[in-house]
Design a protein around this motif. Sequence first.
Motif, PDB file in Angstrom:
ATOM      1  N   GLY A   1       0.835  -1.188   0.000  1.00  0.00           N
ATOM      2  CA  GLY A   1       0.000   0.000   0.000  1.00  0.00           C
ATOM      3  C   GLY A   1       0.873   1.242   0.000  1.00  0.00           C
ATOM      4  N   HIS A   2       0.263   2.410   0.093  1.00  0.00           N
ATOM      5  CA  HIS A   2       1.090   3.616   0.134  1.00  0.00           C
ATOM      6  C   HIS A   2       0.480   4.647   1.067  1.00  0.00           C
ATOM      7  N   ALA A   3       1.348   5.525   1.558  1.00  0.00           N
ATOM      8  CA  ALA A   3       0.962   6.585   2.483  1.00  0.00           C
ATOM      9  C   ALA A   3       1.990   7.693   2.367  1.00  0.00           C
ATOM     10  N   ALA A   4       1.684   8.840   2.952  1.00  0.00           N
ATOM     11  CA  ALA A   4       2.602   9.974   2.948  1.00  0.00           C
ATOM     12  C   ALA A   4       3.027  10.264   4.376  1.00  0.00           C
ATOM     13  N   ASP A   5       4.321  10.296   4.615  1.00  0.00           N
ATOM     14  CA  ASP A   5       4.865  10.570   5.946  1.00  0.00           C
ATOM     15  C   ASP A   5       5.227  12.044   6.004  1.00  0.00           C
ATOM     16  N   VAL A   6       4.359  12.853   6.595  1.00  0.00           N
ATOM     17  CA  VAL A   6       4.566  14.294   6.634  1.00  0.00           C
ATOM     18  C   VAL A   6       4.383  14.805   8.055  1.00  0.00           C
ATOM     19  N   VAL A   7       4.739  16.069   8.266  1.00  0.00           N
ATOM     20  CA  VAL A   7       4.643  16.695   9.587  1.00  0.00           C
ATOM     21  C   VAL A   7       3.713  17.905   9.501  1.00  0.00           C
ATOM     22  N   ASN A   8       2.680  17.910  10.337  1.00  0.00           N
ATOM     23  CA  ASN A   8       1.806  19.080  10.467  1.00  0.00           C
ATOM     24  C   ASN A   8       1.261  19.530   9.124  1.00  0.00           C
ATOM     25  N   ASN A   9       0.785  18.599   8.307  1.00  0.00           N
ATOM     26  CA  ASN A   9       0.349  18.948   6.960  1.00  0.00           C
ATOM     27  C   ASN A   9      -1.159  18.796   6.827  1.00  0.00           C
ATOM     28  N   PRO A  10      -1.885  19.884   6.561  1.00  0.00           N
ATOM     29  CA  PRO A  10      -3.347  19.791   6.441  1.00  0.00           C
ATOM     30  C   PRO A  10      -3.797  19.060   5.185  1.00  0.00           C
ATOM     31  N   TYR A  11      -2.881  18.822   4.242  1.00  0.00           N
ATOM     32  CA  TYR A  11      -3.220  18.150   2.996  1.00  0.00           C
ATOM     33  C   TYR A  11      -2.847  16.665   3.014  1.00  0.00           C
ATOM     34  N   LYS A  12      -2.561  16.137   4.183  1.00  0.00           N
ATOM     35  CA  LYS A  12      -2.083  14.761   4.264  1.00  0.00           C
ATOM     36  C   LYS A  12      -3.044  13.765   3.636  1.00  0.00           C
ATOM     37  N   ALA A  13      -4.339  13.931   3.872  1.00  0.00           N
ATOM     38  CA  ALA A  13      -5.318  12.993   3.318  1.00  0.00           C
ATOM     39  C   ALA A  13      -5.258  12.968   1.794  1.00  0.00           C
ATOM     40  N   GLY A  14      -4.927  14.116   1.185  1.00  0.00           N
ATOM     41  CA  GLY A  14      -4.812  14.169  -0.262  1.00  0.00           C
ATOM     42  C   GLY A  14      -3.563  13.485  -0.782  1.00  0.00           C
ATOM     43  N   LEU A  15      -2.591  13.259   0.098  1.00  0.00           N
ATOM     44  CA  LEU A  15      -1.360  12.577  -0.296  1.00  0.00           C
ATOM     45  C   LEU A  15      -1.430  11.081  -0.021  1.00  0.00           C
ATOM     46  N   ASP A  16      -2.348  10.666   0.857  1.00  0.00           N
ATOM     47  CA  ASP A  16      -2.496   9.240   1.166  1.00  0.00           C
ATOM     48  C   ASP A  16      -3.282   8.543   0.058  1.00  0.00           C
ATOM     49  N   CYS A  17      -3.682   7.310   0.310  1.00  0.00           N
ATOM     50  CA  CYS A  17      -4.291   6.467  -0.727  1.00  0.00           C
ATOM     51  C   CYS A  17      -5.770   6.810  -0.911  1.00  0.00           C
ATOM     52  N   GLY A  18      -6.123   7.321  -2.085  1.00  0.00           N
ATOM     53  CA  GLY A  18      -7.518   7.636  -2.369  1.00  0.00           C
ATOM     54  C   GLY A  18      -8.400   6.408  -2.393  1.00  0.00           C
ATOM     55  N   ALA A  19      -7.852   5.269  -2.852  1.00  0.00           N
ATOM     56  CA  ALA A  19      -8.629   4.029  -2.880  1.00  0.00           C
ATOM     57  C   ALA A  19      -8.947   3.525  -1.480  1.00  0.00           C
ATOM     58  N   CYS A  20      -8.225   4.045  -0.481  1.00  0.00           N
ATOM     59  CA  CYS A  20      -8.473   3.667   0.914  1.00  0.00           C
ATOM     60  C   CYS A  20      -9.171   4.793   1.664  1.00  0.00           C
ATOM     61  N   GLY A  21      -9.875   5.644   0.922  1.00  0.00           N
ATOM     62  CA  GLY A  21     -10.632   6.711   1.554  1.00  0.00           C
ATOM     63  C   GLY A  21      -9.781   7.838   2.094  1.00  0.00           C
ATOM     64  N   GLY A  22      -8.589   8.042   1.536  1.00  0.00           N
ATOM     65  CA  GLY A  22      -7.699   9.098   2.026  1.00  0.00           C
ATOM     66  C   GLY A  22      -6.924   8.690   3.255  1.00  0.00           C
ATOM     67  N   HIS A  23      -6.703   7.387   3.426  1.00  0.00           N
ATOM     68  CA  HIS A  23      -5.932   6.871   4.554  1.00  0.00           C
ATOM     69  C   HIS A  23      -4.760   6.046   4.028  1.00  0.00           C
ATOM     70  N   SER A  24      -3.909   5.616   4.934  1.00  0.00           N
ATOM     71  CA  SER A  24      -2.816   4.723   4.560  1.00  0.00           C
ATOM     72  C   SER A  24      -3.374   3.388   4.063  1.00  0.00           C
ATOM     73  N   GLY A  25      -2.704   2.797   3.078  1.00  0.00           N
ATOM     74  CA  GLY A  25      -3.136   1.497   2.568  1.00  0.00           C
ATOM     75  C   GLY A  25      -2.601   0.327   3.372  1.00  0.00           C
ATOM     76  N   GLU A  26      -1.924   0.623   4.501  1.00  0.00           N
ATOM     77  CA  GLU A  26      -1.321  -0.449   5.294  1.00  0.00           C
ATOM     78  C   GLU A  26      -2.326  -1.475   5.800  1.00  0.00           C
ATOM     79  N   PRO A  27      -3.465  -1.076   6.409  1.00  0.00           N
ATOM     80  CA  PRO A  27      -4.397  -2.105   6.898  1.00  0.00           C
ATOM     81  C   PRO A  27      -4.888  -3.042   5.804  1.00  0.00           C
ATOM     82  N   ASN A  28      -5.171  -2.509   4.625  1.00  0.00           N
ATOM     83  CA  ASN A  28      -5.656  -3.349   3.539  1.00  0.00           C
ATOM     84  C   ASN A  28      -4.592  -4.338   3.083  1.00  0.00           C
ATOM     85  N   ALA A  29      -3.344  -3.865   2.996  1.00  0.00           N
ATOM     86  CA  ALA A  29      -2.257  -4.762   2.588  1.00  0.00           C
ATOM     87  C   ALA A  29      -2.065  -5.877   3.605  1.00  0.00           C
ATOM     88  N   ARG A  30      -2.164  -5.555   4.879  1.00  0.00           N
ATOM     89  CA  ARG A  30      -1.957  -6.561   5.923  1.00  0.00           C
ATOM     90  C   ARG A  30      -3.107  -7.568   5.954  1.00  0.00           C
TER      91      ARG A  30
END
Length: 387
Positions: A187-216
Amino acid sequence: KKLQMVFCIDVRSEVIRRHFETVADSIETFGFAGFFGMPMEFVPLGESSGVNQCPVLLSPSFRVHEGLPGTPPGTVERVLERRRESLWRRKIWKSFQGSAVSCFSYVESLGLAYLPKLCIDALRWPRAKSVEPLNGLSATEHAHAGPDLCCAQSGGLSPQRKIDLAEGMLRNLGLTSGFARIVIFCGHAADVVNNPYKAGLDCGACGGHSGEPNARVAAALLNDPEVRHGLSLRGIEIPGDTWFAAAVHLTTSDEIRFCDSHLCPASHADDYLQVQQWAQAAGRLTRMERSQRLGGHQEDLVRRSRDWSEVRPEWGLAGNAAFIVARRERTQRLNLNGRAFLHSYRHELDPDCKVLELIMTAPMIVTNWINMQYYASTVAHRAFGRV
């Protein structure tokens, strides 16, 4: 093949997939929607509800709770007690911070305590990576926490349901034979600090969250002996020496973080170490390519992700120009410069075109939305904003 890696169709995956395939001839990559066919709600340990790990076009069809699989009896109860206490304290503190009483007294009395952190961030000095709060877990417990498919609360995951999910995922992916020794869902995710756009950088197919739970969850399903037996009765024979694993591609720094490494069988330890070395090499090559496009050095990519004032630490999906549905052989020798969504598809395994229809009515629609969003914000930025 020694390694098969399944990435999200995201354009950022195209670059690292290409470099993965150059570091060794025994690597094969696939592209699939980043939720990996797992339309679920993932509930973190100690909480009663979670987040939807699926595209907005879908609704979760089952729930998976986070647990501590394989730990001694009584461990989960002790951890739950600590985590709930930690969450309660954080909730109380957050409520105080946002209350009317603390508007002036809080800032005046405790504001100076934040001065060292503000100086460190303002001067761009190195700081620890942003990680998910432990919330009462030790570092070891946090590393072992993961989806518990045997949890009684994970309703809807009967043995038959598990087999259906695994079969649907593999058939839609086009991976029904020729399994490698190690297969990794990344899966993929964005590792950022204090970023209000983080959801836009994470996985859209996972609802704007990290894809880690789905991969696991995908890896756990396919490692289940009962699921494998059910798949064999449906014509999908997974070799006994094939092991499925999960990983996360941190798109801001192009690092691959491997999950549940403690579950790696001893028979695969050497191969798994080789995979991690390949991931480091592919990450370096990817950072080198991306740094040229961003006009800096590889170190700048990591710095941008740690910069608390950087709202554009990466280009994200900007520049996307195509959605390609085909076997990897059609695009493997092409440098698409991170501008194409790549979805794996084998027409010979889809005589009724049902998989193709699914791709055209879900991922293709979403990628078209993404493309139109960037196009509209470029040609009509007064109405749609500037990218």
